[in-house]
Write a protein that holds these residues in place. Structure first.
Motif, PDB file in Angstrom:
ATOM      1  N   THR A  37      34.763  56.110  11.002  1.00 23.64           N
ATOM      2  CA  THR A  37      35.509  55.262  11.934  1.00 23.64           C
ATOM      3  C   THR A  37      36.665  54.608  11.194  1.00 23.64           C
ATOM      4  O   THR A  37      36.477  54.049  10.116  1.00 23.64           O
ATOM      5  CB  THR A  37      34.593  54.178  12.535  1.00 23.64           C
ATOM      6  N   ALA A  87      30.565  57.088  16.193  1.00 17.01           N
ATOM      7  CA  ALA A  87      29.838  55.844  15.905  1.00 17.01           C
ATOM      8  C   ALA A  87      28.420  56.130  15.432  1.00 17.01           C
ATOM      9  O   ALA A  87      27.459  55.479  15.839  1.00 17.01           O
ATOM     10  CB  ALA A  87      29.833  54.918  17.122  1.00 17.01           C
ATOM     11  N   PHE A 106      28.269  52.635  12.565  1.00 14.18           N
ATOM     12  CA  PHE A 106      27.775  52.065  13.810  1.00 14.18           C
ATOM     13  C   PHE A 106      27.262  50.646  13.629  1.00 14.18           C
ATOM     14  O   PHE A 106      27.500  49.759  14.453  1.00 14.18           O
ATOM     15  CB  PHE A 106      26.654  52.955  14.366  1.00 14.18           C
ATOM     16  N   LEU A 108      29.866  47.734  13.971  1.00 10.79           N
ATOM     17  CA  LEU A 108      30.777  47.643  15.108  1.00 10.79           C
ATOM     18  C   LEU A 108      30.344  46.557  16.093  1.00 10.79           C
ATOM     19  O   LEU A 108      29.159  46.407  16.379  1.00 10.79           O
ATOM     20  CB  LEU A 108      30.845  48.983  15.844  1.00 10.79           C
ATOM     21  N   TYR A 154      32.747  49.256  19.768  1.00  7.50           N
ATOM     22  CA  TYR A 154      31.948  50.431  20.093  1.00  7.50           C
ATOM     23  C   TYR A 154      32.524  51.147  21.313  1.00  7.50           C
ATOM     24  O   TYR A 154      32.714  52.371  21.306  1.00  7.50           O
ATOM     25  CB  TYR A 154      30.498  50.028  20.352  1.00  7.50           C
ATOM     26  N   THR A 155      32.829  50.382  22.339  1.00 10.45           N
ATOM     27  CA  THR A 155      33.417  50.959  23.544  1.00 10.45           C
ATOM     28  C   THR A 155      34.722  51.668  23.219  1.00 10.45           C
ATOM     29  O   THR A 155      34.970  52.796  23.689  1.00 10.45           O
ATOM     30  CB  THR A 155      33.665  49.862  24.592  1.00 10.45           C
ATOM     31  N   LEU A 189      24.290  49.978  25.144  1.00 14.94           N
ATOM     32  CA  LEU A 189      25.227  50.895  24.491  1.00 14.94           C
ATOM     33  C   LEU A 189      25.100  52.304  25.075  1.00 14.94           C
ATOM     34  O   LEU A 189      26.103  52.997  25.270  1.00 14.94           O
ATOM     35  CB  LEU A 189      24.978  50.912  22.989  1.00 14.94           C
TER      36      LEU A 189
END
Length: 303
Positions: free
Chosen positions: A20, A51, A57, A60, A65-66, A96
């Motif tokens: 990321t 993610a 992950f 975040l 995350y979105t 999530l």
């Protein structure tokens, strides 16, 4: 995508987890993340996990995350399926998971729950609650404090038709064989140990030929070459690459806890596709370690 269609996709080919992208302040950068996915997609991975663990992950925020999942889905639509990492406490994982489905992810990788130990009954309920909250396919990641037994997986398979995959990050061969022999083709089985190439031959021998490659993030051609050599039982090539690249790579990775992610981000930066620094509590490689890694990468030629 129907869960069974996803299962079919995950039953062959190489998988990977893009890092990321963060800027110098540690904030998510959607533009360079999209560029990264566009660069990696044509190399031929069967699916990409946005993610995931290598994608940090665990660091975040919900809004980030979105943004990560939206960017991955929009960038890779029609090119390669995107599975979204989800995890944490059960209700967090459900939120999530539902967000990822709303954004168009084709599947989920259910990472271990947070912190506390749990009984098999508790793990079953956790996985089942997440699965029933969505209609897309789910892969459960056996790792750390989520260590499911064959009995538990059999119960989950009966309760959760969209639980279509099992990823192993523990490396207990006895457990893996027991699960594979019990469950047969009910699941797609994925090798998920860090630097999975080192274990690829052994896992193929016990019925798990598919794995996820972290080094695909910076040496994608080498990662694909190694996968195809493993599939073809080309031991001369796999042994050469293990000796020339993977074992020296492990010597760097094993210097500090958390380097399984840090070394991948360093590799991406060294080949001109920087994803920025890792976030705390991870730490970046030292300048000396960067030089060691760069020497390994250059020895493999153009990617």
């Amino acid at each position: 995508m129907h869960p069974q269609d996803l299962k079919k996709i995950l039953s062959s080919g190489l998988l990977s987890f893009p890092i990321t992208d963060f800027d110098e302040n540690g904030d998510f950068r959607a533009d360079t993340y999209a560029e990264r996915l566009e660069w990696l997609a044509p190399y031929g991975a069967s699916a990409l996990f946005a993610a995931g663990g290598t994608g940090e992950f665990f660091s975040l925020t919900p809004n980030e995350y979105t943004d990560v999942i939206r960017t991955a889905v929009e960038t890779c639509r029609g090119k390669v399926p995107i599975l979204a990492g989800v995890g944490g406490p059960t209700r967090t994982a459900i939120a999530l998971a539902q967000d990822a489905q709303r954004l168009g992810a084709q599947g989920l990788l259910l990472l271990p729950h947070y912190l506390t130990e749990a009984s098999q009954d508790g793990l079953i309920e956790h996985v089942a609650e997440v699965c029933k909250s969505v209609s897309i396919g789910v892969v459960v990641y056996n790792r750390a404090n989520c260590r499911l037994t064959p009995d538990s997986l059999e119960k989950l398979a009966a309760r959760c038709p969209n639980l279509i995959g099992f990823k192993d990050g523990i490396g207990d061969i006895e457990l893996m064989v027991s699960i594979w022999r019990r469950m047969g083709d009910r699941f797609s089985y994925l090798g998920g140990l860090p630097t999975a190439e080192v274990y690829a031959g052994a896992y193929k021998a016990i019925g798990t030929p598919v794995y996820s490659s972290a080094v695909f993030n910076f040496v994608p051609k080498l990662a694909m070459d190694f996968y195809h050599a493993t599939a073809a039982d080309d031991f001369a090539t796999t042994n050469r690459l293990i000796d020339e690249f993977f074992l020296p790579y492990l010597e760097i990775r094993n210097r500090k806890a958390g380097y399984a992610v840090s070394i991948v981000k360093a590799g991406a930066r060294l080949v001109g596709h920087s994803g920025g620094p890792v976030r705390a509590p991870l730490t970046d490689l030292t300048a000396e370690e960067d030089e060691m890694l760069l020497k390994l990468i250059r020895a493999q030629g153009a990617q």
